[in-house]
Design an enzyme around this catalytic site. Structure first.
Site, PDB file in Angstrom:
ATOM      1  N   HIS A  77      32.929  43.904  40.971  1.00 41.37           N
ATOM      2  CA  HIS A  77      32.311  42.753  40.274  1.00 41.37           C
ATOM      3  C   HIS A  77      33.037  42.068  39.223  1.00 41.37           C
ATOM      4  CE1 HIS A  77      31.051  46.117  37.725  1.00 41.37           C
ATOM      5  NE2 HIS A  77      31.426  45.331  37.002  1.00 41.37           N
ATOM      6  N   HIS A  86      37.733  40.144  34.665  1.00 40.38           N
ATOM      7  CA  HIS A  86      38.437  41.057  35.551  1.00 40.38           C
ATOM      8  C   HIS A  86      37.768  41.699  36.626  1.00 40.38           C
ATOM      9  CE1 HIS A  86      36.856  43.574  32.504  1.00 40.38           C
ATOM     10  NE2 HIS A  86      37.054  44.724  33.662  1.00 40.38           N
TER      11      HIS A  86
END
Ligand code: AMP
Length: 223
Positions: A78, A166
């Site tokens: 995610h 990220h």
């Protein structure tokens, strides 16, 4: 702050602290103790890993483990839009409703996550190797701004002031950033850059935002 929210913080229901057995969550230490009625909550854009991505991850783990043998691959992927926060159980529904309203008009987007970077959590009890987003930053920033406003309504912590979006790939216990930074990152980056089709599957389609609260997952499709 609305009275109802203020009440949340005055709520003095009896709390039960559960003995934390770190062996049940891969040796990780919880950042906050689990208490009955407190739900660990996180807002993020999910990424469905395909075969190519998982193959790349295996190569990165093989290389990363020569520097940090205890590096574990993530099982779920995610891009975070929030920090991990704690919600009282009866605030989950209004929290989710507020997210739904604020995210309703947002359009789908595409970002690219291809720059290897090392992260530690706030308490430096865990280190992560991730792929930092190199394009599509502004759309994610807009989403975070909405999520932050929901956090503020509920008096919860906003996201990082200077976010580095990220996709975490791997993690280990403790602050191992020194061992992983420098030569290790350089080698990992070379693997990413040289992997066939990585420029294709590291384009991440942002089609949905999710909120996980305890064992419940709420989905907010983007338009
Ligand atoms: P995540 O995979 O999104 O849970 O992120 C892994 C860790 O990166 C989290 O524990 C974050 O606290 C940490 N992190 C450290 N610095 C940052 C930053 N500037 N932006 C976003 N996450 C960060």
């Amino acid at each position: 702050m609305p009275d109802s929210v203020r009440r949340m913080f005055r709520d003095q229901e009896e709390k039960e602290t559960v003995v934390d057995d770190s062996s049940k969550h891969g040796g990780r230490l919880r950042t906050y103790p689990h208490e009955r009625g407190n739900w660990a909550t996180h807002v993020y854009v999910p990424y469905e890993a395909g075969e190519d991505f998982l193959e790349l991850l295996q190569l990165l783990l093989l290389c990363g483990r020569t520097y940090m043998p205890l590096l574990m691959g993530q099982e779920e992927f995610h891009i975070s839009l929030s920090q991990g926060v704690v919600l009282r159980h009866h605030w989950i529904d209004p929290f989710v409703q507020s997210l739904k309203e604020r995210l309703a008009s947002f359009h789908r987007f595409i970002c690219r996550a291809d720059q290897v970077k090392v992260y530690t959590n706030q308490t430096k009890t865990r280190t992560f190797v991730g792929l930092e987003v190199s394009s599509g930053h502004s759309q994610i920033l807009e989403l975070v701004s909405e999520v932050d406003q929901v956090m503020e309504e509920f008096n919860l912590m906003p996201f990082y002031k200077d976010p580095s979006f990220h996709l975490s790939l791997a993690w280990c216990v403790g602050n191992m950033s020194e061992a992983l930074e420098g030569k290790c990152i350089q080698e990992l980056q070379e693997i990413v850059d040289g992997f066939e089709d990585s420029s294709y599957f590291l384009r991440i389609p942002g089609t949905e935002v999710r909120c996980k609260s305890g064992n419940k997952i709420f989905s907010f499709p983007l338009r």
